[in-house]
Design an enzyme around this catalytic site. Structure first.
Site, PDB file in Angstrom:
ATOM      1  N   ARG A 185      41.946 -49.989 -53.071  1.00  0.00           N
ATOM      2  CA  ARG A 185      40.573 -48.517 -53.802  1.00  0.00           C
ATOM      3  C   ARG A 185      39.588 -48.975 -55.140  1.00  0.00           C
ATOM      4  NH1 ARG A 185      42.921 -46.046 -50.637  1.00  0.00           N
ATOM      5  NH2 ARG A 185      45.193 -44.557 -50.210  1.00  0.00           N
ATOM      6  N   GLU A 229      34.513 -42.281 -54.129  1.00  0.00           N
ATOM      7  CA  GLU A 229      33.859 -41.480 -53.009  1.00  0.00           C
ATOM      8  C   GLU A 229      33.510 -39.853 -53.084  1.00  0.00           C
ATOM      9  OE1 GLU A 229      37.144 -43.527 -50.123  1.00  0.00           O
ATOM     10  OE2 GLU A 229      37.052 -44.963 -51.187  1.00  0.00           O
ATOM     11  N   HIS A 288      35.078 -46.593 -46.146  1.00  0.00           N
ATOM     12  CA  HIS A 288      36.825 -46.487 -46.430  1.00  0.00           C
ATOM     13  C   HIS A 288      37.325 -46.062 -44.745  1.00  0.00           C
ATOM     14  CE1 HIS A 288      40.174 -44.833 -49.120  1.00  0.00           C
ATOM     15  NE2 HIS A 288      40.914 -45.329 -48.041  1.00  0.00           N
TER      16      HIS A 288
HETATM   17  C1  8YV Z   1      43.651 -43.825 -45.416  1.00  0.00           C
HETATM   18  C2  8YV Z   1      43.895 -45.213 -46.591  1.00  0.00           C
HETATM   19  O1  8YV Z   1      42.638 -44.349 -44.319  1.00  0.00           O
HETATM   20  O2  8YV Z   1      46.485 -45.109 -46.248  1.00  0.00           O
HETATM   21  C3  8YV Z   1      46.097 -45.512 -47.205  1.00  0.00           C
HETATM   22  O3  8YV Z   1      45.679 -45.201 -48.186  1.00  0.00           O
HETATM   23  O4  8YV Z   1      43.345 -45.659 -48.045  1.00  0.00           O
HETATM   24  C4  8YV Z   1      42.998 -45.208 -45.616  1.00  0.00           C
HETATM   25  O5  8YV Z   1      44.358 -45.885 -44.387  1.00  0.00           O
HETATM   26  C5  8YV Z   1      43.081 -42.854 -45.927  1.00  0.00           C
HETATM   27  O6  8YV Z   1      44.489 -43.113 -47.032  1.00  0.00           O
HETATM   28  C6  8YV Z   1      43.150 -41.268 -45.237  1.00  0.00           C
HETATM   29  O7  8YV Z   1      44.150 -40.214 -45.507  1.00  0.00           O
END
Ligand code: 8YV
Length: 328
Positions: free
Chosen positions: A239, A268, A286
């Site tokens: 993150r 973001e 991302h």
């Molecule tokens: C996703 C991610 O693309 O799973 C997670 O926590 O950051 C990524 O795999 C994203 O969160 C989709 O909402």
């Protein structure tokens, strides 16, 4: 009476199809981020929400769900966008999608690591700009990956999957993870458990794999970056706020570290403008879990959680089933 489910963004169709077999489903086909007020209204008129990391499901959204909202099923393993404590207090289930994206995300962390070390994006930009006028022995020299030291900040599922791949490159592997006890660390050898400072001082590649919590926010800031080797690279697929992006831009501009590869950002979709200009940075929007198979499985997994909750059963990957049962 069938229950009503709202899906806040477009997700892979098999997830929607699965929900539609048993429930009334509405999808935000605009695929745009919903406002807080829209989320509140939808929470109050649906039994379940299927959310993404772009949805901020805070206490006020959950409260708007009143007695009706039963589950928020996040299509992500991370759930820092949802106030889990408030949800548990209010008897609302929250689920995530652990496990299914581990290998895909680890693959991508490697794509970033290799890409920044061997300057693949920079080399392509150079070539496409018509600057390749003839081969030269000094052209685009990068750094080796094999035989180097990999430092993993966070050694959970994804960190370990990244480590597994490193053994093929004959790398030394070390990790910082305060959740793993010294006794448990023995079972993880030859990966070496170290403190964060040792990891930063001695790794050639530092890859971040922590969830975002108050403890990990700005875990790596100016002081930590200054501990890193001047030849080291930083990779982040976790993150954005785990890194202090402005401090990172300072370090990269001053060349106190060699480079960074980032899939996630503090605000973001904004990216610190200086990072956009630097050659020693590889940035992607991302997409670490973005394979067809994995995103599809994430969507069906969220659907399975909703279906179970609507039947009054334990959703397979609920984060707070016991808390909700206790509070209920
Ligand atoms: C996703 C991610 O693309 O799973 C997670 O926590 O950051 C990524 O795999 C994203 O969160 C989709 O909402």
């Amino acid at each position: 009476m069938a229950h009503d489910v709202y899906v806040t963004r477009v997700i892979p169709q098999p997830g929607i199809d699965l929900l539609r077999e048993q429930l009334n489903v509405t999808v935000n086909d605009d695929d745009r981020q919903l406002s807080a007020n829209e989320l509140k209204r939808l929470a109050s008129t649906h039994d379940a929400l299927v959310t993404l990391l772009t949805d901020r499901v805070d206490r006020s959204v959950l409260a708007a769900g009143g007695d009706r909202l039963k589950i928020v099923a996040n299509v992500a393993v991370g759930y820092d966008n949802i106030d889990l404590v408030a949800a548990s207090e209010m008897g609302i289930l929250v689920s995530n999608t652990p496990g299914v994206l581990t290998e895909t995300t680890a693959d991508f962390a490697w794509a970033l690591l290799m890409g920044i070390a061997r300057r693949t994006a920079e080399a392509q930009t150079f070539l496409r700009a018509g600057k390749f006028h003839g081969w030269g022995i000094m052209m685009m020299l990068g750094e080796d990956v094999h035989g180097k030291t990999l430092g993993l900040v966070g050694y959970g599922r994804i960190g370990r999957a990244v480590a597994k791949r490193a053994s093929g490159f004959d790398m030394a592997i070390q990790y910082f993870d305060p959740v793993i006890s010294a006794e448990d660390a023995d079972a993880l050898l030859p990966a070496r458990q170290v403190d964060l400072d040792t990891l930063l001082r001695t790794s050639d590649y530092v890859s971040v794999h922590t969830p975002l919590t108050p403890e990990t926010t700005h875990l790596i800031g100016a002081a930590e970056l200054s501990s890193m080797k001047p030849t080291a690279y930083l990779i982040n697929t976790s993150r954005g706020p785990v890194l202090d992006e402005a401090a990172l831009a300072d370090a990269l501009t001053a060349h106190t570290i060699r480079g960074a590869a980032l899939d996630v950002f503090e605000r973001e979709p904004e990216v610190e403008p200086r990072l956009m200009e630097l050659d020693n940075v590889l940035i992607t929007p991302h997409i670490a879990s973005a394979s067809v198979a994995t995103r599809t499985r994430m969507a069906t997994m969220a659907a399975e959680n909703v279906i179970a909750a609507m039947r009054g059963e334990r959703p397979p990957t609920a984060l707070n089933f016991d808390e909700v049962a206790r509070n209920g």
